[in-house]
Design an enzyme around this catalytic site. Structure first.
Site, PDB file in Angstrom:
ATOM      1  N   ASN A  13     -59.776  46.363 -44.228  1.00  0.00           N
ATOM      2  CA  ASN A  13     -59.580  45.381 -43.156  1.00  0.00           C
ATOM      3  C   ASN A  13     -60.903  44.916 -42.544  1.00  0.00           C
ATOM      4  OD1 ASN A  13     -60.210  47.654 -41.715  1.00  0.00           O
ATOM      5  ND2 ASN A  13     -58.155  47.970 -40.875  1.00  0.00           N
ATOM      6  N   ARG A  36     -65.257  50.706 -31.638  1.00  0.00           N
ATOM      7  CA  ARG A  36     -64.519  51.765 -30.950  1.00  0.00           C
ATOM      8  C   ARG A  36     -64.874  51.718 -29.475  1.00  0.00           C
ATOM      9  NH1 ARG A  36     -61.663  51.516 -34.607  1.00  0.00           N
ATOM     10  NH2 ARG A  36     -61.138  53.113 -36.127  1.00  0.00           N
ATOM     11  N   GLN A  42     -55.591  55.207 -26.911  1.00  0.00           N
ATOM     12  CA  GLN A  42     -54.649  54.217 -27.432  1.00  0.00           C
ATOM     13  C   GLN A  42     -53.302  54.877 -27.654  1.00  0.00           C
ATOM     14  OE1 GLN A  42     -57.808  51.217 -29.604  1.00  0.00           O
ATOM     15  NE2 GLN A  42     -56.319  52.224 -30.867  1.00  0.00           N
ATOM     16  N   HIS A  73     -55.002  46.911 -30.116  1.00  0.00           N
ATOM     17  CA  HIS A  73     -55.797  47.155 -31.335  1.00  0.00           C
ATOM     18  C   HIS A  73     -55.107  46.520 -32.543  1.00  0.00           C
ATOM     19  CE1 HIS A  73     -58.389  50.350 -33.584  1.00  0.00           C
ATOM     20  NE2 HIS A  73     -58.497  49.152 -34.101  1.00  0.00           N
TER      21      HIS A  73
HETATM   22  P1  NDP Z   1     -69.411  50.351 -42.626  1.00  0.00           P
HETATM   23  O1  NDP Z   1     -69.497  51.791 -42.933  1.00  0.00           O
HETATM   24  O2  NDP Z   1     -69.438  49.354 -43.738  1.00  0.00           O
HETATM   25  O3  NDP Z   1     -70.576  49.940 -41.667  1.00  0.00           O
HETATM   26  C1  NDP Z   1     -70.970  50.706 -40.594  1.00  0.00           C
HETATM   27  C2  NDP Z   1     -72.427  50.430 -40.375  1.00  0.00           C
HETATM   28  O4  NDP Z   1     -72.811  51.051 -39.151  1.00  0.00           O
HETATM   29  C3  NDP Z   1     -73.320  50.999 -41.484  1.00  0.00           C
HETATM   30  O5  NDP Z   1     -74.162  49.955 -41.937  1.00  0.00           O
HETATM   31  C4  NDP Z   1     -74.081  52.077 -40.744  1.00  0.00           C
HETATM   32  O6  NDP Z   1     -75.399  52.192 -41.136  1.00  0.00           O
HETATM   33  C5  NDP Z   1     -74.127  51.518 -39.350  1.00  0.00           C
HETATM   34  N1  NDP Z   1     -74.471  52.496 -38.340  1.00  0.00           N
HETATM   35  C6  NDP Z   1     -74.025  53.753 -38.219  1.00  0.00           C
HETATM   36  N2  NDP Z   1     -74.578  54.321 -37.139  1.00  0.00           N
HETATM   37  C7  NDP Z   1     -75.387  53.396 -36.576  1.00  0.00           C
HETATM   38  C8  NDP Z   1     -76.232  53.407 -35.446  1.00  0.00           C
HETATM   39  N3  NDP Z   1     -76.360  54.484 -34.690  1.00  0.00           N
HETATM   40  N4  NDP Z   1     -76.917  52.281 -35.154  1.00  0.00           N
HETATM   41  C9  NDP Z   1     -76.814  51.182 -35.939  1.00  0.00           C
HETATM   42  N5  NDP Z   1     -76.036  51.130 -37.040  1.00  0.00           N
HETATM   43  C10 NDP Z   1     -75.321  52.231 -37.342  1.00  0.00           C
HETATM   44  O7  NDP Z   1     -68.083  50.171 -41.738  1.00  0.00           O
HETATM   45  P2  NDP Z   1     -67.286  48.846 -41.396  1.00  0.00           P
HETATM   46  O8  NDP Z   1     -68.241  47.749 -41.155  1.00  0.00           O
HETATM   47  O9  NDP Z   1     -66.192  48.627 -42.351  1.00  0.00           O
HETATM   48  O10 NDP Z   1     -66.592  49.307 -40.036  1.00  0.00           O
HETATM   49  C11 NDP Z   1     -67.378  49.637 -38.901  1.00  0.00           C
HETATM   50  C12 NDP Z   1     -66.510  50.241 -37.826  1.00  0.00           C
HETATM   51  O11 NDP Z   1     -65.612  49.262 -37.345  1.00  0.00           O
HETATM   52  C13 NDP Z   1     -65.602  51.375 -38.315  1.00  0.00           C
HETATM   53  O12 NDP Z   1     -66.271  52.612 -38.328  1.00  0.00           O
HETATM   54  C14 NDP Z   1     -64.506  51.343 -37.301  1.00  0.00           C
HETATM   55  O13 NDP Z   1     -64.839  52.166 -36.193  1.00  0.00           O
HETATM   56  C15 NDP Z   1     -64.470  49.900 -36.850  1.00  0.00           C
HETATM   57  N6  NDP Z   1     -63.277  49.229 -37.358  1.00  0.00           N
HETATM   58  C16 NDP Z   1     -62.433  48.664 -36.457  1.00  0.00           C
HETATM   59  C17 NDP Z   1     -61.270  48.087 -36.876  1.00  0.00           C
HETATM   60  C18 NDP Z   1     -60.359  47.427 -35.926  1.00  0.00           C
HETATM   61  O14 NDP Z   1     -59.199  47.198 -36.270  1.00  0.00           O
HETATM   62  N7  NDP Z   1     -60.796  47.051 -34.747  1.00  0.00           N
HETATM   63  C19 NDP Z   1     -60.877  48.085 -38.287  1.00  0.00           C
HETATM   64  C20 NDP Z   1     -61.906  48.586 -39.167  1.00  0.00           C
HETATM   65  C21 NDP Z   1     -63.028  49.181 -38.692  1.00  0.00           C
HETATM   66  P3  NDP Z   1     -75.899  52.749 -42.501  1.00  0.00           P
HETATM   67  O15 NDP Z   1     -74.754  52.717 -43.438  1.00  0.00           O
HETATM   68  O16 NDP Z   1     -76.979  51.781 -42.830  1.00  0.00           O
HETATM   69  O17 NDP Z   1     -76.346  54.126 -42.201  1.00  0.00           O
END
Ligand code: NDP
Length: 387
Positions: A147, A285, A314, A333
């Site tokens: 998603n 989150r 939630q 959400h």
């Molecule tokens: P990804 O794993 O593709 O991307 C997460 C990114 O966050 C990675 O590039 C990671 O960095 C980066 N990251 C982690 N920690 C840090 C930090 N401290 N500072 C900066 N960057 C950081 O996940 P998605 O993009 O698919 O999803 C992200 C989040 O969105 C999920 O974890 C979830 O909590 C939320 N989400 C919400 C949904 C909703 O319905 N509202 C649905 C789906 C997701 P790197 O990999 O470079 O270490």
């Protein structure tokens, strides 16, 4: 034979739909970057139907029962004596969605003596105490990418909704009014603004790509830098940290997972360094921001708007301050639970279960915890309390 405990959100107030607004979904067989959409051996649901509610059962019942497993589905997940707590004690597998999270705390994991697998039908497994999963040998898997684009679309919608003051303007129509000045006195163009994302993973990068045609200046911060070719293509400015980035931005969107590094990141101090009148959008989150700091910043004018779909806990209580704070564009959400997304994460959940029952490896990109350690996507994007 396994007992599978599935915690899903309630059915629609008028009952499970019998007809739908559209007849089909576009066929999408891979995500940006090439990863294939879920490839279960079979599915027993109609894509585009409501699967994430209790009666939708993620389309799993006949698959599980025909193999002799037991499926228990409930929305009752909180409070002493909840069905979730009662059924958890002998469950082998727990499935839940971040939209209606079954909080698998360390205490609950300790009571679940048979628990071997926790599946997130969606993305974001922070509702599972990952340290407890690690120490109890519980595998945690989620349907990575299912998603991400759904959320990116919601982010773009929310950015435009806030900057252009769409929601109050729509309300004027609903109220039978026509006062243009009321509507436009907080309405701006996005064009030319500086927009930054905290994290440029699947969602963050998809947001950047979708906003680029609006002729904005794009910024990002991430633990790992994007390839130079992508930075050049989108004319991105990279910042070492969130603190370095936010003072430059008119709009900030949060797309990082919740883990010890990001919890409470947007507090009074960080929000105080943002441009006065900046917009903050959080579909990642809720706990990444300080709930009351956001409320204060909106009331005091430091933020011009806050939007997103993530709350804590939630479902959000009726008196949650974000329901009544000014200039917000909050929804329940929902961003990652469109009917389009549900078809993908129901299929992905089935794929994970098929692998688990067959004793074949779960796709590496779906893994968060396995064999007592962060694994796969979890090893890349999450951290434990130890780091
Ligand atoms: P990804 O794993 O593709 O991307 C997460 C990114 O966050 C990675 O590039 C990671 O960095 C980066 N990251 C982690 N920690 C840090 C930090 N401290 N500072 C900066 N960057 C950081 O996940 P998605 O993009 O698919 O999803 C992200 C989040 O969105 C999920 O974890 C979830 O909590 C939320 N989400 C919400 C949904 C909703 O319905 N509202 C649905 C789906 C997701 P790197 O990999 O470079 O270490």
């Amino acid at each position: 034979m396994a007992k599978i405990l599935c915690v899903l959100y309630d059915d629609p107030t008028d009952g499970q739909p019998t007809t739908y607004a559209r007849d089909d979904l576009p066929v999408i067989d891979h995500y940006p970057g090439g990863q294939t959409t879920p490839t279960p051996q079979g599915t027993d649901f109609t894509p585009g139907h409501l699967l994430g509610s209790v009666s939708g059962e993620l389309g799993l019942r006949s698959f599980l029962e025909s193999r002799g497993h037991t499926l228990v589905v409930t929305s009752d997940k909180e409070g002493a004596g909840s069905v979730f707590d009662r059924e958890l004690v002998d469950a082998d597998i727990v499935i839940s969605q971040p939209f209606w999270p079954a909080y698998l705390t360390a205490e609950r994991i300790a009571t679940a003596k048979n628990l071997k697998l926790a599946v997130t039908a969606g993305i974001g497994s922070d509702h599972v105490d990952l340290d407890a999963a690690i120490s109890n040998g519980v595998t945690v898997a989620e349907v990575t990418y299912c998603n991400s684009i759904s959320v990116a679309e919601h982010v773009v919608m929310t950015v435009l909704g806030l900057v252009r003051n769409f929601i109050p303007s729509h309300q004027i129509v609903l109220d039978g009014g026509w006062n243009i000045a009321d509507a436009v006195s907080r309405s701006y163009d996005l064009e030319g603004m500086h927009v930054g994302t905290v994290a440029a993973g699947r969602i963050g990068l998809a947001v950047l790509r979708r906003l680029a045609p609006f002729d904005v200046q794009l910024h990002y911060t991430d633990r790992h830098r994007l390839p130079e070719a992508v930075e050049q293509e989108l004319n991105l400015t990279w910042h070492e940290s969130t603190a370095d980035m936010v003072p430059h931005c008119d709009v900030v969107t949060i797309n990082a997972p919740l883990h010890p590094e990001t919890e409470g990141l947007f507090d009074d101090k960080l929000i105080g360094t943002m441009k006065r009148g900046a917009y903050l959008i959080n579909t990642a989150r809720a706990k990444i921001v300080d709930r009351d700091a956001v409320d204060r910043a909106l009331r005091g004018g430091q933020l011009a708007g806050y939007g997103g779909d993530v709350w804590y806990p939630q479902p959000a209580p009726a008196d949650h301050p974000w329901r009544t704070m000014p200039h917000h564009a909050m929804t329940p959400h929902i961003s990652g639970s469109s009917l389009s997304a549900q078809a993908r994460y129901a299929a992905g959940t089935r794929e994970i279960l098929e692998s688990y029952f067959a004793g074949t490896p779960i796709r590496d990109e779906y893994l968060i915890v396995e064999g007592g350690a962060l694994a796969g996507t979890g090893a890349h994007s999450y951290s434990t309390k130890e780091g």
